[in-house]
Design an enzyme around this catalytic site. Structure first.
Site, PDB file in Angstrom:
ATOM      1  CG  ASP A 295      -1.784   1.228   1.454  1.00 66.91           C
ATOM      2  OD1 ASP A 295      -1.878   1.886   0.363  1.00 66.91           O
ATOM      3  OD2 ASP A 295      -2.546   1.504   2.505  1.00 66.91           O
TER       4      ASP A 295
ATOM      5  CE  LYS B 247      -1.859   6.740  -3.312  1.00 70.10           C
ATOM      6  NZ  LYS B 247      -2.188   5.963  -2.389  1.00 70.10           N
TER       7      LYS B 247
ATOM      8  CG  ASP C 232      -9.397   4.321   0.382  1.00 72.61           C
ATOM      9  OD1 ASP C 232      -8.806   4.863   1.450  1.00 72.61           O
ATOM     10  OD2 ASP C 232      -8.457   3.335  -0.210  1.00 72.61           O
TER      11      ASP C 232
ATOM     12  CD  GLU D 240      -4.983   3.314  -2.513  1.00 77.25           C
ATOM     13  OE1 GLU D 240      -5.928   4.084  -2.097  1.00 77.25           O
ATOM     14  OE2 GLU D 240      -3.780   3.798  -2.801  1.00 77.25           O
TER      15      GLU D 240
END
Length: 624
Positions: free
Chosen positions: A26, A92, A211, A189
């Site tokens: 992850d 990210k 999420d 994800e």
């Protein structure tokens, strides 16, 4: 007669082949994790200090070298003293993004450089690509996994936000390549979280996966049936996450204090750290202090949950709006959803959980650690893709998050692959020429939901040459889109009467050419020796400290076996080893450790003799 070994797809042709080691990663905005299936159970792998989470932070040092994870972060007591301008966090959010795509770029503590396609980061060691920075994080996780599992990895499943576009997905794969990882698959994800929850709770039915991480928000609507995970619809915002809640709370504190926005990187880092600490404290209490020491003056406030709710209400509403849209795409009502899975550390905020409960009319599921659930699901998928089949195999049916098409006359978008199509997928559509005698056709591949090309994201351009000259509209050009299991695209155009064709592997133009990848690989090879030396030094220190502790315990218990001269000699060896641990190289530490081990051999023999004598004392030959 020849014997053929038959094997099932995905399995080793050698039935006696050992199990292949694969991990799930992850790669998060705030923290990253690595997990693997061990003894049939997925688990997150800790570092040497037992910590599961790796802060997604990298600090470049002026003298060369870098610090990763916890070592890169400032001390909590003095965030303003950190080298914020060279400490890269939330990278990210920069993956596959141009400067125009980065929201709040002016509020970051480090400087961004506008480069064709993908933004670059200015550091004391020069320009660094987000791909390069992410590769350092992935390499650290790979090394952690290999150390823990004591084996090399055959591959990894890496998770990405469901709303990552093609450029961001390709950037993630490039980062994995630089880190020396074989990417078995990229999976969304929310889908990874559903895998973990589905197996853990034996759940079936329709579920929503909400999420909210540090930098991205995703929601997926999934149907779980007998091990089949089908994504019905997905939505999200790749520029919405816990970092934005921190920034909103920081803006609230500045407004209440009457201070201007901080101008220095240190002040911005201090303000962000204070906001995050206050936000996390408010998940456990009704009020919390907001304390930040800035160069323009201190901020000392009491923040209540109502203040946080008000300051971030617009962000929470954005999440709920995206969730409503995903339900509409799935053609479902909230009553059709049997459960809501909460993923990401930001879902710990009570205001988010309340909003989700109000939308779906039920309390969300929170019985798995929201920080770990994505990595656990990725590990399960990696274990299967590595060929380690079991009776609990999963069929993973993911979807493409944004529509794909080509530009037609007038700057219009003709969609070929609609959003929320299950992948892998191959779809085609026929087009024709616009002018008489036209022998070439330029194709512009775009991604997005808008009708005009200017409002969509450009993915690639290529040309089809050699079309036979015909009257306008006579040629038949078949354009085929193929999206693989990683969500990556290839496009082929063929004139059907002549057979001429052209194709393109859509590697988005975000400023990372093959030469750049080769350069980064060379740099990683160049730094490999330094990395090994750093690792060897750390291992030598650990071994030496263990030897010193054992020697100290032996002296305390049986030191009376030594005369004063022998005792002094061992103490001198201990002192020398301690000095080398603090100042010496790996070789010097190992040499000092060897000297101590050799210098205590007689003492060890005397201790053994005493132990034997004590064991034999008072016993006859017959008893023995």
């Amino acid at each position: 007669m020849t014997l053929l070994q038959i094997s099932e797809p995905g399995q080793s042709p050698d039935p006696h082949h050992q199990r292949r080691i694969a991990v799930g990663i992850d790669l998060g905005t705030t923290h990253s994790l690595v997990a693997a299936v061990r003894h049939g159970v997925p688990e997150c792998l800790p570092d040497a200090q037992g910590r599961i989470l790796l802060p997604s932070a990298l600090r470049y040092l002026a003298g060369g070298g870098r610090r990763i994870g916890y070592d890169a972060l400032p001390e909590p007591a003095a965030p303003h003293e950190a080298d914020a301008a060279n400490t890269i966090t939330s990278v990210k959010r920069l993956m596959g993004r141009s400067l125009a795509d980065v929201q709040g770029a002016d509020k970051l503590p480090y400087a961004l450089l506008d480069r064709p396609g993908m933004v670059a980061v200015q550091t004391v060691q020069g320009e660094k690509s987000p791909v390069e920075i992410s590769a350092e994080l992935l390499a650290t996780l790979r090394q952690r996994a290999e150390d823990t599992l004591d084996d090399e990895l055959c591959g990894a499943v890496i998770t990405v936000p469901a709303y990552f576009d093609d450029a961001q997905r390709q950037a993630t794969k490039d980062a994995a390549q630089l880190a020396g990882l074989n990417v078995l698959r990229l999976i969304n994800e929310p889908t990874a979280a559903a895998i973990a929850y589905g197996l853990d709770n034996a759940a079936e039915g329709i579920y929503a996966v909400f999420d909210l991480g540090g930098g991205t928000f995703d929601i997926s609507i999934l149907r779980l049936t007998l091990g089949v995970f089908e994504v019905i619809a997905t939505g999200g915002d790749s520029a919405l996450g816990g970092d934005d809640y921190d920034q909103a709370l920081a803006d609230w504190a500045l407004a209440r204090s009457g201070l201007a926005a901080p101008a220095t990187a240190g002040d911005r880092a201090a303000l962000q750290a204070a906001a995050r600490a206050t936000k996390e404290a408010l998940s456990q209490a009704d009020s919390a202090p907001f304390v930040a020491q800035l160069s323009t003056g201190p901020i000392e406030l009491i923040c209540h949950t109502s203040d946080l709710d008000a300051a971030t209400a617009a962000l929470t509403q954005r999440c709920i709006s995206v969730a409503r849209r995903a339900l509409r795409d799935a053609k479902l009502a909230v009553e059709d959803v049997q459960g809501v899975v909460m993923v990401g550390g930001s879902t710990r905020m009570p205001l988010v959980r309340r909003a989700v409960a109000e939308l779906f009319g039920r309390e969300p599921l929170t019985n798995l650690n929201p920080d770990e659930v994505v990595a656990l699901g990725a590990a399960i998928q990696a274990h299967q893709l590595a060929g380690n089949r079991s009776g609990d195999d999963l069929l993973l049916l993911d979807v493409i998050p944004l529509s794909l098409g080509i530009e037609t006359m007038g700057g219009l978008v003709e969609r070929i692959v609609p959003r929320n199509q299950t992948i892998p997928i191959r779809l085609a559509q026929e087009f024709t020429t616009y002018q008489d005698g036209q022998t070439a056709l330029a194709l512009h591949v775009v991604q997005g939901e808008r009708e005009m090309v200017q409002d969509c994201r450009s993915l690639a351009r290529f040309e089809l040459h050699g079309i036979p000259p015909m009257a306008a509209g006579a040629a038949r050009i078949r354009v085929t889109f193929h999206v693989d299991a990683d969500g990556l695209l290839s496009v082929t155009a063929e004139e059907t009467t002549s057979g001429v064709q052209a194709s393109v592997q859509v590697k988005p133009s975000y400023g990372l050419a093959d030469d750049d990848i080769a350069r980064m690989l060379r740099e990683s090879f160049d730094s490999a020796e330094q990395d090994m030396q750093t690792r060897a030094l750390a291992q030598a220190r650990i071994d030496a400290q263990r030897l010193m502790l054992a020697t100290g315990a032996a002296l305390e218990k049986d030191g009376d076996l030594l005369d004063s001269a022998e005792h002094a000699r061992i103490q001198a060896l201990l002192a020398t080893l301690q000095t080398q641990i603090e100042q010496g190289s790996a070789a010097a530490i190992e040499a000092a450790s060897h000297d101590l081990a050799h210098g205590t051999e007689a003492f060890a023999a005397a201790r053994m003799n005493r132990s034997i004598q004590q064991a034999l004392a008072g016993k006859s030959i017959g008893q023995l």
